[in-house]
Write a protein that holds these residues in place. Structure first.
Motif, mmCIF file in Angstrom:
data_model
loop_
_atom_site.group_PDB
_atom_site.id
_atom_site.type_symbol
_atom_site.label_atom_id
_atom_site.label_comp_id
_atom_site.label_asym_id
_atom_site.label_seq_id
_atom_site.Cartn_x
_atom_site.Cartn_y
_atom_site.Cartn_z
ATOM 1 N N ALA A 12 23.498 59.214 11.072
ATOM 2 C CA ALA A 12 24.312 59.917 10.858
ATOM 3 C C ALA A 12 25.267 60.286 9.727
ATOM 4 O O ALA A 12 25.450 61.651 8.613
ATOM 5 C CB ALA A 12 25.475 60.550 12.111
ATOM 6 N N ASP A 13 25.660 59.031 9.444
ATOM 7 C CA ASP A 13 26.015 58.842 7.425
ATOM 8 C C ASP A 13 26.143 58.583 6.714
ATOM 9 O O ASP A 13 25.209 59.734 5.593
ATOM 10 C CB ASP A 13 26.537 56.879 7.298
ATOM 11 C CG ASP A 13 27.960 57.274 8.380
ATOM 12 O OD1 ASP A 13 29.019 57.954 8.486
ATOM 13 O OD2 ASP A 13 28.722 56.391 8.729
ATOM 14 N N ILE A 14 23.952 58.922 6.800
ATOM 15 C CA ILE A 14 23.173 58.700 6.117
ATOM 16 C C ILE A 14 22.980 60.015 5.814
ATOM 17 O O ILE A 14 22.635 61.039 4.677
ATOM 18 C CB ILE A 14 21.761 57.547 5.824
ATOM 19 C CG1 ILE A 14 22.103 56.179 6.701
ATOM 20 C CG2 ILE A 14 20.146 58.313 5.403
ATOM 21 C CD1 ILE A 14 20.709 55.721 6.855
ATOM 22 N N GLU B 264 30.676 53.366 -0.143
ATOM 23 C CA GLU B 264 29.996 52.033 0.779
ATOM 24 C C GLU B 264 29.218 52.258 0.718
ATOM 25 O O GLU B 264 27.565 51.303 0.723
ATOM 26 C CB GLU B 264 31.443 51.714 2.058
ATOM 27 C CG GLU B 264 30.441 49.637 2.210
ATOM 28 C CD GLU B 264 31.363 49.183 3.335
ATOM 29 O OE1 GLU B 264 30.265 47.898 3.503
ATOM 30 O OE2 GLU B 264 32.451 49.470 3.255
ATOM 31 N N LEU B 265 28.431 53.518 1.427
ATOM 32 C CA LEU B 265 27.398 53.960 1.321
ATOM 33 C C LEU B 265 26.720 54.072 0.263
ATOM 34 O O LEU B 265 25.442 53.282 0.398
ATOM 35 C CB LEU B 265 26.777 54.676 2.619
ATOM 36 C CG LEU B 265 25.957 55.203 2.854
ATOM 37 C CD1 LEU B 265 24.446 54.331 3.331
ATOM 38 C CD2 LEU B 265 25.569 56.559 4.124
ATOM 39 N N LEU B 266 26.782 54.998 -0.547
ATOM 40 C CA LEU B 266 26.113 55.313 -1.844
ATOM 41 C C LEU B 266 26.448 54.320 -2.872
ATOM 42 O O LEU B 266 24.983 53.352 -3.048
ATOM 43 C CB LEU B 266 27.105 56.006 -2.720
ATOM 44 C CG LEU B 266 26.606 56.594 -3.887
ATOM 45 C CD1 LEU B 266 25.412 58.031 -3.634
ATOM 46 C CD2 LEU B 266 27.821 57.747 -4.775
ATOM 47 N N GLY C 212 15.634 52.834 6.609
ATOM 48 C CA GLY C 212 16.112 51.196 7.714
ATOM 49 C C GLY C 212 16.745 50.725 7.435
ATOM 50 O O GLY C 212 17.566 49.617 7.898
ATOM 51 N N ALA C 213 16.867 49.956 5.277
ATOM 52 C CA ALA C 213 17.851 49.369 5.533
ATOM 53 C C ALA C 213 18.772 48.964 5.703
ATOM 54 O O ALA C 213 19.777 48.038 5.974
ATOM 55 C CB ALA C 213 17.135 48.595 3.909
ATOM 56 N N ALA C 214 19.199 50.583 5.310
ATOM 57 C CA ALA C 214 20.489 50.536 5.238
ATOM 58 C C ALA C 214 21.009 50.700 6.600
ATOM 59 O O ALA C 214 22.690 49.899 7.203
ATOM 60 C CB ALA C 214 20.632 52.286 5.479
ATOM 61 N N CYS D 235 25.041 58.788 -8.519
ATOM 62 C CA CYS D 235 24.521 57.541 -8.590
ATOM 63 C C CYS D 235 23.511 56.316 -9.105
ATOM 64 O O CYS D 235 22.944 57.011 -9.875
ATOM 65 C CB CYS D 235 23.487 57.352 -7.043
ATOM 66 S SG CYS D 235 22.654 56.158 -5.855
ATOM 67 N N THR D 236 24.390 55.222 -9.917
ATOM 68 C CA THR D 236 23.993 54.242 -10.733
ATOM 69 C C THR D 236 23.138 53.757 -10.083
ATOM 70 O O THR D 236 23.422 52.655 -9.576
ATOM 71 C CB THR D 236 24.860 53.870 -11.118
ATOM 72 O OG1 THR D 236 25.461 54.540 -12.154
ATOM 73 C CG2 THR D 236 24.475 53.158 -12.923
#
Length: 282
Positions: free
Chosen positions: A63-65, A35-37, A53-55, A92-93
């Motif tokens: 930690a996930d980033i 979901e993060l990707l 910051g947006a994430a 990553c597209t």
């Protein structure tokens, strides 16, 4: 002997294709499409100050980033561009961004700023285009914004409409500047080039990753940087498979990039500074 050489070349090519497919599978395993990707796909496939910051705002943890960035580096599928980590297309597209616009095409009164075009002695031609200057002035008056804020919000309006296909900046001829930003809804969409415009939009959405990454490869991240239109046009024609399409696709791409926040210091009288993925550092 010739047949032997051809068989050898065919074997080598086959091995290369198989190896490429195997690597793609391994990269996908090492960096799964989480979901993060997926979130970063709409952020230009870059991890940096603004997108991090947006994430966070979207509920993802540092930690996930950091874990995503670390995995992409480990498999060699990311490039560091100063404060930015650019994720490779294999994992990553780049998707058309989800632009947050305050102004919308459906807002009451906005239709007044789409003007019909005239030719000759007051003969109306098909199509309606946005009077961007009048829209900016109206936004200043209605919301109390200064000119810079009004221009930014108008740019977001245009960028979002270009992504959705509700507007277009189209001409098949590079020597003929489009009469304006065409409205592609309702009666206004009944243009002679309507079908071609629709095809151009589908092409832009389909090849968005390739076009953005190409623009990033030929544009330096410096104040006032402009991507040479002829380069984008040539790239688009190559992807298209020859002549055809929108000769002003580069302008649509630029509007979307500005609206997505891929430019800093964007002011009414300043074209700003691009940042990855829309440019690279030397």
């Amino acid at each position: 002997m010739r047949r032997v050489h051809l068989r050898i070349l065919g074997f080598v090519a086959g091995v290369g294709i198989a190896l490429g497919a195997l690597l793609a599978v391994e990269w996908a395993r090492a960096v799964p499409r989480t979901e993060l990707l997926v979130f970063f796909e709409r952020q230009g496939c870059v991890i940096g100050p603004a997108t991090r910051g947006a994430a966070r705002d979207a509920g993802f943890s540092d930690a996930d980033i950091d874990a995503l960035a670390r995995r992409t580096r480990l498999v060699g599928r990311a490039e560091t561009q100063r404060d930015w980590l650019v994720l490779a297309p294999e994992i990553c597209t780049i998707r058309p961004p989800a632009i947050k616009a305050t102004l919308h095409l459906g807002d009451p009164g906005l239709g007044a700023y789409f003007a019909a075009h005239f030719s000759g002695a007051g003969v109306v031609r098909p199509g309606c285009s946005l009077d961007l200057g009048a829209t900016v002035l109206a936004a200043q008056k209605q919301f109390g914004w200064d000119r810079d804020r009004a221009m930014l919000e108008a740019t977001r309006l245009v960028g979002a409409a270009l992504v959705s296909g509700e507007m277009a900046f189209y001409s098949a001829d590079p020597n003929i500047v489009p009469a304006g930003l065409w409205l592609m809804t309702g009666e206004c969409a009944k243009l002679p080039a309507q079908a071609a415009i629709r095809q151009s939009h589908e092409f832009l959405m389909r090849e968005f990753d390739s076009l953005v990454r190409f623009a990033g490869s030929v544009t330096v991240c410096e104040k006032g940087a402009l991507t040479e239109p002829a380069l984008i046009r040539a790239k688009a024609e190559k992807l298209w498979g020859g002549q055809g399409g929108n000769a002003w696709l580069f302008a649509e791409l630029r509007w979307i990039a500005e609206a997505a926040g891929w430019y800093g210091d964007l002011l009414a009288r300043d074209i700003g500074t691009p940042r990855p993925p829309f440019c690279h550092y030397e």
